[in-house]
Design a protein around this motif. Structure first.
Motif, PDB file in Angstrom:
ATOM      1  N   GLN A  36      -3.863   2.841   3.327  1.00 15.24           N
ATOM      2  CA  GLN A  36      -3.247   1.308   3.250  1.00 15.24           C
ATOM      3  C   GLN A  36      -4.151   0.447   2.208  1.00 15.24           C
ATOM      4  O   GLN A  36      -5.425   0.631   2.273  1.00 15.24           O
ATOM      5  CB  GLN A  36      -3.326   0.746   4.435  1.00 15.24           C
ATOM      6  CG  GLN A  36      -1.936   0.820   5.247  1.00 15.24           C
ATOM      7  CD  GLN A  36      -1.724   0.156   6.596  1.00 15.24           C
ATOM      8  OE1 GLN A  36      -2.690  -0.376   7.037  1.00 15.24           O
ATOM      9  NE2 GLN A  36      -0.589  -0.385   6.858  1.00 15.24           N
ATOM     10  N   TYR A  89      -4.163  -3.581   0.564  1.00  9.69           N
ATOM     11  CA  TYR A  89      -3.591  -4.872   0.754  1.00  9.69           C
ATOM     12  C   TYR A  89      -3.941  -5.666  -0.381  1.00  9.69           C
ATOM     13  O   TYR A  89      -5.368  -5.597  -0.922  1.00  9.69           O
ATOM     14  CB  TYR A  89      -3.808  -5.737   2.015  1.00  9.69           C
ATOM     15  CG  TYR A  89      -3.360  -5.136   3.293  1.00  9.69           C
ATOM     16  CD1 TYR A  89      -2.351  -5.406   3.992  1.00  9.69           C
ATOM     17  CD2 TYR A  89      -4.543  -4.235   3.860  1.00  9.69           C
ATOM     18  CE1 TYR A  89      -1.998  -4.921   4.984  1.00  9.69           C
ATOM     19  CE2 TYR A  89      -4.382  -3.659   4.948  1.00  9.69           C
ATOM     20  CZ  TYR A  89      -2.984  -4.080   5.668  1.00  9.69           C
ATOM     21  OH  TYR A  89      -2.661  -3.402   6.809  1.00  9.69           O
ATOM     22  N   VAL A 120       1.423  -4.814   0.352  1.00 10.01           N
ATOM     23  CA  VAL A 120       0.919  -3.714   0.800  1.00 10.01           C
ATOM     24  C   VAL A 120       1.452  -2.435   0.121  1.00 10.01           C
ATOM     25  O   VAL A 120       2.411  -2.434  -0.196  1.00 10.01           O
ATOM     26  CB  VAL A 120       1.022  -3.727   2.396  1.00 10.01           C
ATOM     27  CG1 VAL A 120       2.571  -3.607   2.887  1.00 10.01           C
ATOM     28  CG2 VAL A 120       0.450  -3.080   3.002  1.00 10.01           C
ATOM     29  N   ASN A 173       1.180   1.583   1.259  1.00  7.90           N
ATOM     30  CA  ASN A 173       0.773   2.763   2.199  1.00  7.90           C
ATOM     31  C   ASN A 173       0.629   4.085   1.668  1.00  7.90           C
ATOM     32  O   ASN A 173       0.686   5.189   2.445  1.00  7.90           O
ATOM     33  CB  ASN A 173       1.896   2.812   3.282  1.00  7.90           C
ATOM     34  CG  ASN A 173       1.828   1.495   4.340  1.00  7.90           C
ATOM     35  OD1 ASN A 173       0.916   1.376   4.795  1.00  7.90           O
ATOM     36  ND2 ASN A 173       2.731   0.596   4.149  1.00  7.90           N
ATOM     37  N   LYS A 208       3.399  10.872  10.209  1.00  7.85           N
ATOM     38  CA  LYS A 208       3.530   9.152  10.246  1.00  7.85           C
ATOM     39  C   LYS A 208       2.197   8.436   9.558  1.00  7.85           C
ATOM     40  O   LYS A 208       1.308   8.874   9.533  1.00  7.85           O
ATOM     41  CB  LYS A 208       3.389   8.706  11.672  1.00  7.85           C
ATOM     42  CG  LYS A 208       4.397   9.246  12.898  1.00  7.85           C
ATOM     43  CD  LYS A 208       5.238   8.062  13.130  1.00  7.85           C
ATOM     44  CE  LYS A 208       6.294   8.714  13.901  1.00  7.85           C
ATOM     45  NZ  LYS A 208       7.672   8.386  13.682  1.00  7.85           N
ATOM     46  N   ASN A 209       2.584   7.675   8.857  1.00  9.84           N
ATOM     47  CA  ASN A 209       1.762   7.001   7.914  1.00  9.84           C
ATOM     48  C   ASN A 209       0.949   5.867   8.935  1.00  9.84           C
ATOM     49  O   ASN A 209       1.340   5.647  10.151  1.00  9.84           O
ATOM     50  CB  ASN A 209       2.076   6.154   6.771  1.00  9.84           C
ATOM     51  CG  ASN A 209       3.032   4.988   6.925  1.00  9.84           C
ATOM     52  OD1 ASN A 209       2.991   4.518   7.880  1.00  9.84           O
ATOM     53  ND2 ASN A 209       3.676   4.504   5.757  1.00  9.84           N
ATOM     54  N   GLN A 210       0.202   4.966   8.364  1.00  7.96           N
ATOM     55  CA  GLN A 210      -0.667   4.083   9.134  1.00  7.96           C
ATOM     56  C   GLN A 210      -0.046   2.911   9.904  1.00  7.96           C
ATOM     57  O   GLN A 210      -0.162   2.123  10.513  1.00  7.96           O
ATOM     58  CB  GLN A 210      -2.088   3.499   8.503  1.00  7.96           C
ATOM     59  CG  GLN A 210      -3.035   4.802   8.314  1.00  7.96           C
ATOM     60  CD  GLN A 210      -4.119   4.015   7.521  1.00  7.96           C
ATOM     61  OE1 GLN A 210      -4.644   5.074   6.688  1.00  7.96           O
ATOM     62  NE2 GLN A 210      -4.651   3.016   7.504  1.00  7.96           N
ATOM     63  N   GLU A 211       1.362   2.794   9.223  1.00 14.36           N
ATOM     64  CA  GLU A 211       2.295   1.663   9.670  1.00 14.36           C
ATOM     65  C   GLU A 211       3.377   2.383  10.518  1.00 14.36           C
ATOM     66  O   GLU A 211       4.073   1.570  11.087  1.00 14.36           O
ATOM     67  CB  GLU A 211       3.063   1.245   8.329  1.00 14.36           C
ATOM     68  CG  GLU A 211       3.124  -0.388   8.188  1.00 14.36           C
ATOM     69  CD  GLU A 211       3.647  -0.795   6.965  1.00 14.36           C
ATOM     70  OE1 GLU A 211       4.516   0.162   6.542  1.00 14.36           O
ATOM     71  OE2 GLU A 211       3.598  -1.907   6.580  1.00 14.36           O
ATOM     72  N   LYS A 219       5.494   4.633   9.752  1.00 15.36           N
ATOM     73  CA  LYS A 219       6.789   5.058   9.095  1.00 15.36           C
ATOM     74  C   LYS A 219       6.585   6.583   9.115  1.00 15.36           C
ATOM     75  O   LYS A 219       5.490   7.146   8.880  1.00 15.36           O
ATOM     76  CB  LYS A 219       6.960   4.480   7.779  1.00 15.36           C
ATOM     77  CG  LYS A 219       7.353   2.925   7.886  1.00 15.36           C
ATOM     78  CD  LYS A 219       7.856   2.352   6.568  1.00 15.36           C
ATOM     79  CE  LYS A 219       8.253   1.035   6.986  1.00 15.36           C
ATOM     80  NZ  LYS A 219       8.693   0.306   5.585  1.00 15.36           N
ATOM     81  N   THR A 249       7.461   8.642   1.435  1.00 14.99           N
ATOM     82  CA  THR A 249       7.477   7.795   2.576  1.00 14.99           C
ATOM     83  C   THR A 249       8.651   7.361   2.953  1.00 14.99           C
ATOM     84  O   THR A 249       9.751   6.891   2.102  1.00 14.99           O
ATOM     85  CB  THR A 249       6.626   6.361   2.299  1.00 14.99           C
ATOM     86  OG1 THR A 249       5.091   6.968   2.229  1.00 14.99           O
ATOM     87  CG2 THR A 249       6.446   5.491   3.506  1.00 14.99           C
ATOM     88  N   THR A 301      11.283   4.750  10.667  1.00 20.61           N
ATOM     89  CA  THR A 301      10.514   5.338  11.546  1.00 20.61           C
ATOM     90  C   THR A 301      11.642   6.624  12.247  1.00 20.61           C
ATOM     91  O   THR A 301      10.923   7.392  13.057  1.00 20.61           O
ATOM     92  CB  THR A 301      10.022   4.496  12.715  1.00 20.61           C
ATOM     93  OG1 THR A 301      10.884   3.803  13.215  1.00 20.61           O
ATOM     94  CG2 THR A 301       8.896   3.488  12.121  1.00 20.61           C
TER      95      THR A 301
END
Lengths: 184, 138
Positions: free
Chosen positions: A35, A37, A50, A52, B80-83, B85, B102, B106
């Protein structure tokens, strides 16, 4: 040479090989979903995004580290800001990516076999908007069950990277904060 | 028309324009995101997309960057990503570079690793993989 001495020399050779190989062993840690930001909030308006899909790798033996990010992958809350960010400021059609290439200079202080949070110093070249600048920053490398996470921050003077456009210094801050959080 | 009326009308007009600008910039734009899924997508296989980026990144960007693409390929991994998703990789297990997607949500992927999958999303360029965001299974 009797069997015993043959065996012991064989063991010595195996031990020597395994030890030297261990000493030379290096691990490459990688992620494609780190990630990042971006925050350039000025006096009035929140300008933050953001992304990802940070592509990053680092080598534990040398401390060599790279981050790459695609500008079009930054998501703003506001579509119009995202469009302006891409078209008027970052010119992301012409300069689709930004990257950092450098070294964790104190990598030797990290014990990769022991979980914990280790402060890191990073030195290298940050390229944004096609302009490369030498930079240094500090961050933290955290090991949890042997898996590293790197958190760090770059403070970037927007004009140093040849980014011009209306509102810089007014609605948009002169200095942007770029925060990284990569789980490898 | 009296001067007073003219002034009132002028003030009302300026207020209306200011409100319109404010509404467009801060309200409309934060509620209306680009809808990649409703755009016409460029149909391509993951192998061919990767090959085009490896052959000439500039040319490939001129063709695919910031455009909706419909990519078909073999599903190599689901993660899964860090969020939180869902992320998937399409391509070939023996290739250095593949297509990294991505997903917009989810929601789990029903296809299994090794099966063919078609995903529509926005191409944002290439790093070590060709990168697609806002992906939805077709």
């Amino acid at each position: 040479m009797n069997l015993k001495s043959k065996l012991s020399s064989l063991i010595a050779i195996v031990l020597f090989i395994s030890l030297t190989q261990n000493a030379n062993a290096q691990n490459v840690f990688a992620t494609k979903s780190g990630q990042i930001y971006f925050n350039a909030t000025g006096a009035l308006v929140k300008i933050a995004a953001v992304n990802n899909q940070v592509d990053s790798k680092f080598v534990d033996a040398t401390g060599q580290i790279i981050f790459g990010v695609l500008i079009k992958g930054f998501k703003f809350e506001n579509q119009l800001m995202e469009d302006h960010f891409n078209e008027n400021y970052m010119e992301s059609t012409q300069y689709p990516k930004a990257d950092f290439k450098g070294y964790i200079t104190n990598i030797k202080e990290i014990n990769f076999s022991k979980d914990g949070a280790y402060p890191i110093q990073v030195e290298g070249t940050l390229t944004i908007h096609g302009v490369a600048q030498k930079t240094t920053t500090k961050g933290t490398l955290t090991l949890a069950q042997g898996k590293p996470t790197i958190v760090g921050e770059f403070n970037v003077k927007i004009k140093d990277y040849g980014i011009s456009g209306m509102y810089i210094g007014d609605k948009i801050a002169n200095q942007a904060v770029i925060k990284l959080n990569c789980k490898y | 028309m009296s001067t007073k009326n003219k002034i009132i009308i002028a003030i009302a007009l300026i207020a209306a324009i200011a409100f319109g600008v404010y509404y467009y910039v801060f309200v409309y734009s934060s509620q209306h995101r680009r809808q990649v899924q409703s755009e016409t997508g460029i149909v391509i296989t993951s192998d061919s997309l990767v090959a085009k980026y490896q052959a000439d990144e500039k040319l490939a960007n001129s063709l695919y960057l910031n455009k909706a693409v419909i990519v078909t390929g073999v599903l190599l991994s689901i993660d899964k990503n860090q969020e939180g998703k869902t992320t998937v990789v399409l391509g070939r297990s023996d290739s250095f570079s593949n297509v990294s997607v991505t997903m917009i949500s989810t929601a789990p992927i029903t296809q299994k690793v090794g099966e063919s999958i078609t995903i529509k999303g926005l191409c944002t360029g290439a790093l070590s993989d060709v990168v697609i965001t806002d992906g939805v299974v077709e």
